[in-house]
Design an enzyme around this catalytic site. Structure first.
Site, PDB file in Angstrom:
ATOM      1  N   GLY A 119       4.136   6.948   0.673  1.00 50.62           N
ATOM      2  CA  GLY A 119       3.905   7.927   1.788  1.00 50.62           C
ATOM      3  C   GLY A 119       4.881   8.978   1.442  1.00 50.62           C
ATOM      4  O   GLY A 119       4.755  10.281   1.544  1.00 50.62           O
ATOM      5  N   ASP A 156       0.087  -3.779   0.210  1.00 57.87           N
ATOM      6  CA  ASP A 156       1.513  -3.624  -0.087  1.00 57.87           C
ATOM      7  C   ASP A 156       2.054  -5.056  -0.819  1.00 57.87           C
ATOM      8  O   ASP A 156       2.586  -4.907  -1.593  1.00 57.87           O
ATOM      9  CB  ASP A 156       2.221  -3.409   1.167  1.00 57.87           C
ATOM     10  CG  ASP A 156       3.645  -3.177   1.116  1.00 57.87           C
ATOM     11  OD1 ASP A 156       3.864  -2.008   0.849  1.00 57.87           O
ATOM     12  OD2 ASP A 156       4.351  -4.154   1.168  1.00 57.87           O
ATOM     13  N   VAL A 183       6.482  -0.546   0.026  1.00 55.83           N
ATOM     14  CA  VAL A 183       5.685   0.141  -1.102  1.00 55.83           C
ATOM     15  C   VAL A 183       4.849   0.992  -0.297  1.00 55.83           C
ATOM     16  O   VAL A 183       4.673   2.425  -0.996  1.00 55.83           O
ATOM     17  CB  VAL A 183       4.699  -0.741  -1.879  1.00 55.83           C
ATOM     18  CG1 VAL A 183       4.226  -0.004  -3.153  1.00 55.83           C
ATOM     19  CG2 VAL A 183       5.709  -1.709  -2.468  1.00 55.83           C
ATOM     20  N   ASP A 184       4.110   0.859   0.631  1.00 57.62           N
ATOM     21  CA  ASP A 184       3.370   1.779   1.489  1.00 57.62           C
ATOM     22  C   ASP A 184       4.100   3.070   2.104  1.00 57.62           C
ATOM     23  O   ASP A 184       4.020   4.001   1.862  1.00 57.62           O
ATOM     24  CB  ASP A 184       2.420   1.209   2.508  1.00 57.62           C
ATOM     25  CG  ASP A 184       1.306   0.404   2.018  1.00 57.62           C
ATOM     26  OD1 ASP A 184       0.768   0.756   1.117  1.00 57.62           O
ATOM     27  OD2 ASP A 184       0.870  -0.541   2.913  1.00 57.62           O
ATOM     28  N   LEU A 185       5.204   2.698   2.602  1.00 57.61           N
ATOM     29  CA  LEU A 185       5.886   3.576   3.125  1.00 57.61           C
ATOM     30  C   LEU A 185       6.506   4.796   1.941  1.00 57.61           C
ATOM     31  O   LEU A 185       6.636   5.914   2.233  1.00 57.61           O
ATOM     32  CB  LEU A 185       7.360   3.181   3.965  1.00 57.61           C
ATOM     33  CG  LEU A 185       6.785   2.115   5.122  1.00 57.61           C
ATOM     34  CD1 LEU A 185       8.025   1.433   5.906  1.00 57.61           C
ATOM     35  CD2 LEU A 185       6.155   3.217   6.243  1.00 57.61           C
TER      36      LEU A 185
END
Length: 371
Positions: free
Chosen positions: A177, A144, A172-174
């Site tokens: 997702g 991230d 960015v990860d979230l």
């Protein structure tokens, strides 16, 4: 009452945050999510302190709890033939598989999409990587913070005269997702109409570019390169933290009517008629003068008084809360956004409010166990 996705079986081969966050969201909506873990467990079990003591005597990091509720799990080392056979048998009747291994990393085990669709042609197979399945960077690992840097987010985050900053959570990860969740649901809808499964290729780098939103449009349509402006908005003013008698409030004034209401409440209505500040475009152009002109009037009242005036007069104004205050806020609590899992763990709830299939089941993230 059946939940919206209670008919689905999802194999979660992902680790860390983006993939597990997507599968957790699907699990919240009722899908049967089976988390496949190496016998050593997901890395985030060890990303602490703080740690949570489990009922079996083990402990897991609080980080692991943010993205692994409403799942069951099994420990398998799919590099071993027996465990791989167990996993493949589970995949045969699965609806969705989510994985975030390096490009090509699952091929030698017969767990890549082209191999899996031979045994389950209807599967929705979602791959999450740093840079995608194609392109010159496809072999690179992606994390991230690295993607926030490479994808431009750090260049527009932080004070104008300070160092670039990453955002305080792994956005960015979230967001990846969330895109994965949306893509899986869209692919399931297409399968329902056609009977055809498909491969979803999601890259953190692509997601970061997409989530630049108005900042991306600013550059692509004007050629102007956005820069860091602290907490101020590049296209709206005043839209930033402002000093008041006992600290800071966040002013989010989005139109001329709200600006006039703010000036009226602050006892400086003349500023709303000043040609430098009479329109949003003018206020953005004269941002520094506006801050200096407003500052003395704002210092005349405290945080609570400004929030009350904002509610009464119709201009957006709120406190800059610490995390403990967020989860003590009466609005958040009235929306049941803090829930207690089956083992007594306190978790933040899924924010989606369904009228017919409410999210009411919260099971704690599974302990690490063997097959």
């Amino acid at each position: 009452m059946p939940q919206a996705l209670s008919h689905l079986k999802i194999i979660d081969l992902s680790r860390i945050l983006a993939g597990p966050f997507a599968s957790q969201t699907l699990g919240d909506m009722g899908a049967q999510v089976i988390k496949i873990e190496h016998p050593d467990g997901d890395d985030t079990r060890r990303w602490g302190p703080p740690f949570v003591e489990r009922t079996d005597g083990s402990r897991d990091a609080a980080y692991f709890f943010c993205c692994n509720r409403n799942k069951t799990n099994i420990s398998l080392d799919f590099t071993q033939a027996t465990d791989r056979a167990t996993l493949l048998d589970m995949i045969k009747d699965a609806d969705v598989l989510i994985e975030n291994y390096k490009v090509g990393g699952l091929h030698k085990y017969g767990l890549d999409y082209d191999s899996i669709r031979l045994i389950n042609p209807h599967i929705i197979y979602c791959s999450i990587t740093g840079f995608g399945q194609t392109g010159p960077y496809k072999e690179r690992p992606g994390y991230d913070a690295l993607i926030q840097a490479m994808g431009g987010l750090m260049s527009i985050t932080g004070e104008a005269d300070g160092a670039p900053q990453k955002v305080g959570v792994a956005v960015v990860d979230l967001m990846t997702g969330m895109y994965a969740t949306t893509a899986v649901l869209a692919a399931l809808s297409y399968r329902e109409q056609t009977g055809i499964g498909q491969h979803i290729d999601l890259a953190l780098f692509d997601v970061q570019a997409a989530m630049l939103a108005n900042q991306a449009s600013t550059y692509l349509l004007s050629g102007d390169v956005p820069t860091r402006k602290g907490s101020a908005h590049p296209s709206i003013a005043p839209y930033q933290p402002m000093s008041v008698a006992d600290g800071y409030v966040m002013m989010a004034v989005g139109n001329d009517r709200q600006f006039t209401a703010l000036c009226d409440a602050a006892g400086c209505l003349d500023l709303a008629q000043d040609e430098r500040f009479s329109s949003n475009a003018a206020r953005v152009k004269h941002r520094i003068e506006l801050e200096m002109a407003l500052a003395p009037s704002l210092m005349g009242k405290n945080i609570k008084e400004w929030i009350t005036l904002g509610e009464q007069r119709g201009f957006p104004c709120g406190p800059i809360n610490t995390i403990d205050r967020v989860f003590a806020d009466e609005q958040l609590l009235s929306r049941n956004m803090v829930v207690t899992a089956d083992d007594g763990s306190r978790l933040v709830a899924n924010p989606i409010k369904f009228s017919e299939t409410p999210i009411e089941r919260y099971t704690s993230p599974p302990v690490l166990k063997s097959s």
